[in-house]
Design a protein around this motif. Structure first.
Motif, short mmCIF file in Angstrom:
data_model
loop_
_atom_site.label_atom_id
_atom_site.label_comp_id
_atom_site.label_asym_id
_atom_site.label_seq_id
_atom_site.Cartn_x
_atom_site.Cartn_y
_atom_site.Cartn_z
N PRO A 46 -73.69 -19.53 -31.73
CA PRO A 46 -74.77 -20.04 -32.75
C PRO A 46 -75.96 -20.21 -31.74
O PRO A 46 -76.06 -20.16 -30.67
CB PRO A 46 -73.94 -21.38 -33.04
CG PRO A 46 -72.58 -21.20 -32.69
CD PRO A 46 -72.51 -20.59 -31.43
N LEU A 49 -79.02 -25.76 -30.90
CA LEU A 49 -79.19 -27.02 -32.04
C LEU A 49 -80.72 -27.19 -32.13
O LEU A 49 -81.00 -27.73 -33.04
CB LEU A 49 -78.25 -28.10 -31.52
CG LEU A 49 -77.87 -29.25 -32.59
CD1 LEU A 49 -77.35 -28.57 -33.75
CD2 LEU A 49 -77.21 -30.34 -31.85
N CYS A 52 -82.32 -25.03 -34.59
CA CYS A 52 -81.77 -24.83 -35.79
C CYS A 52 -82.57 -26.27 -36.59
O CYS A 52 -82.88 -26.23 -37.63
CB CYS A 52 -80.41 -25.00 -35.90
SG CYS A 52 -79.58 -23.36 -35.34
N ASN A 53 -82.28 -27.26 -35.64
CA ASN A 53 -82.70 -28.74 -36.33
C ASN A 53 -84.14 -29.09 -36.23
O ASN A 53 -84.72 -29.74 -36.77
CB ASN A 53 -81.96 -29.86 -35.59
CG ASN A 53 -80.56 -29.67 -35.97
OD1 ASN A 53 -80.14 -28.85 -36.88
ND2 ASN A 53 -79.52 -30.49 -35.29
N CYS A 74 -77.58 -20.58 -37.76
CA CYS A 74 -77.74 -22.03 -37.88
C CYS A 74 -76.80 -22.91 -38.88
O CYS A 74 -77.15 -23.83 -39.07
CB CYS A 74 -79.33 -22.35 -38.22
SG CYS A 74 -80.37 -21.98 -36.46
N ASP A 75 -76.01 -22.02 -39.69
CA ASP A 75 -75.32 -22.87 -40.49
C ASP A 75 -74.48 -23.82 -39.96
O ASP A 75 -73.67 -23.73 -38.94
CB ASP A 75 -74.28 -21.58 -41.04
CG ASP A 75 -73.42 -22.34 -42.01
OD1 ASP A 75 -72.38 -22.92 -41.97
OD2 ASP A 75 -73.76 -22.12 -43.45
N ALA A 76 -74.69 -24.90 -40.30
CA ALA A 76 -74.08 -26.32 -39.65
C ALA A 76 -72.46 -26.21 -39.92
O ALA A 76 -71.97 -26.51 -38.88
CB ALA A 76 -74.63 -27.41 -40.61
N GLY A 77 -71.96 -25.66 -41.11
CA GLY A 77 -70.65 -25.78 -41.15
C GLY A 77 -69.81 -24.95 -40.08
O GLY A 77 -68.90 -24.95 -39.42
N ASP A 78 -70.33 -23.46 -39.90
CA ASP A 78 -70.10 -22.65 -39.11
C ASP A 78 -69.98 -23.10 -37.57
O ASP A 78 -69.25 -23.01 -36.59
CB ASP A 78 -70.56 -21.33 -39.02
CG ASP A 78 -70.17 -20.61 -40.44
OD1 ASP A 78 -69.37 -20.98 -41.11
OD2 ASP A 78 -70.89 -19.78 -40.78
N ARG A 79 -71.17 -23.81 -37.27
CA ARG A 79 -71.59 -24.37 -35.84
C ARG A 79 -70.31 -25.51 -35.58
O ARG A 79 -69.61 -25.28 -34.51
CB ARG A 79 -72.69 -24.86 -35.85
CG ARG A 79 -73.96 -24.01 -35.99
CD ARG A 79 -75.16 -24.80 -35.93
NE ARG A 79 -75.25 -25.52 -34.59
CZ ARG A 79 -75.78 -25.07 -33.44
NH1 ARG A 79 -76.15 -23.88 -33.40
NH2 ARG A 79 -75.79 -25.87 -32.20
N GLY A 80 -69.85 -26.08 -36.69
CA GLY A 80 -69.15 -27.29 -36.35
C GLY A 80 -67.57 -26.72 -36.15
O GLY A 80 -66.75 -27.39 -35.52
#
Length: 379
Positions: A46, A49, A52-53, A74-80
């Motif tokens: 990814p 951070l 992305c943020n 930067c998709d938050a769900g995929d990153r997590g």
């Protein structure tokens, strides 16, 4: 410098696969296929951070265009999910190999999302990811004697035409007609034949045409305008086929516990007309739906299983015959189809997984199906 032809041969060798066709299995009473999807997490890195943020919002505020693939990375769900998803893909690949060795799978049917989060293209990064997430991931044992029949999913088309070209013209060991993302193939046994029609459902999703969608690019814009071509292709493929069994191989789900993609109705009408079967992914779980005398096989749990995609195991209607999830977790695995003249026996396999804090989706015996159903040729 190697020629393009040499590169194509190199990839075909790396993903070595024996041809599965009418001749090679003409003497088999039963042919077993491994059917899986939504698995390609390994090797994805990814965006940082901080970018992305902090950086990307400022760029957007200043009307600077951010490439779609960067937005998706930067998709938050995929990153997590990346850490667990990579581990699950690796463990499930090994598990699929064991089950398919037990059942002697003759081919692998993929229903898409082969490379998260924003696909691959013909670049150094793309080549390396292909090797890591596919060529060396699904290798050894039964995998060395099975042919893959690929489908494109939404993550596979984020990079647009370049990503589509990589997966349809270079990487897949199966040669698709004219390098198109839709094609047909036949598998046959001693006294039966099955026709598979493969389409790219990304071309039909209305929201992918919106400016805000990471899936909007030159490829999806173009194929959306010509989507009737794929509908006509499936109609003609089934109409001309003398096969006893007909399958639609697609990524998005028309029947779902998460999102019903009603734009796919033209395909489903054809399947119903020819008494076919639908295999799809997109929802990250295992499920069986039945509607209008048609079976819908969801096999999207080969990478990162998500119980919410199967509504935590709670059926929303009588059409949901099986949901591979509960209130805490979902089964990580795949589906096998044993095809013969008399029937198609569909078995759902999930591996037993342990997490910190307990087993969220316990499986008593992972070498036996957790659910199965049979399509009888006489009905």
């Amino acid at each position: 410098m190697p020629t393009v032809k040499s590169i194509v041969l190199a990839f075909a060798t790396a993903a070595s696969a024996a041809s599965v066709d009418s001749k090679s299995h003409a003497g088999s009473d039963v042919l077993t296929l491994g059917v899986l999807g939504d698995y390609g997490w390994t090797g994805w890195e990814p965006a940082s951070l901080n970018f992305c943020n902090n950086v990307m919002p400022r760029l957007v505020a200043n009307n600077i265009t951010i490439p779609r693939e960067l937005q998706n990375d930067c998709d938050a769900g995929d990153r997590g999910n990346i850490a667990n998803a990579t581990a699950e893909q690796t463990a499930t690949a090994s598990y699929i190999g064991k089950v398919c060795a037990m059942k002697n799978c003759s081919a692998i049917v993929s229903v898409g999302d082969n490379f998260y989060s924003s696909a691959i293209d013909f670049s150094t990064g793309g080549v390396n990811r292909f090797e890591e997430a596919w060529s060396t991931m699904y290798k050894g044992g039964i995998f060395n004697n099975t042919r893959w029949y690929q489908t494109l999913g939404n993550h596979d088309i984020v990079k647009g035409q370049a990503g589509v070209d990589f997966q349809t013209k270079i990487a897949p060991p199966v040669r698709q007609p004219m390098g198109l993302p839709y094609y047909t193939y036949d598998l046959a046994g001693k006294d039966w034949k099955a026709t598979f029609a493969v389409v790219d459902s990304d071309c039909f999703i209305n929201k992918y045409q919106e400016d805000t969608s990471v899936y909007q690019n030159e490829y999806t814009l173009s194929c959306y305008k010509d989507k009737q071509v794929q509908v006509d292709f499936v109609e003609q493929a089934f109409a001309k086929s003398d096969a006893q069994w007909k399958f639609l191989q697609i990524h998005h789900g028309y029947m779902s516990s998460s999102t019903n993609f009603t734009e796919l109705a033209p395909f489903v009408e054809i399947v119903e007309k020819y008494k076919g079967i639908v295999v799809n992914g997109h929802d990250h779980c295992l499920a069986h739906y039945y509607s209008n005398n048609t079976n819908f096989i969801l096999t999207g749990g080969s990478g990162y299983a998500e119980p919410g995609d199967c509504n935590y195991g709670v059926a929303l209607g009588p059409y949901a015959k099986f949901l591979g999830a509960n209130s805490q977790g979902a089964g990580n695995g795949f589906v096998t189809m044993d095809i013969s003249k008399k029937s198609v026996n569909v078995e759902y396999y999930a591996r037993d997984m342990s997490y910190e804090g307990g087993d969220l989706y316990p499986v008593k015996n992972q070498m036996k199906p957790i659910y199965s159903f049979m399509v009888d040729a006489r009905k």
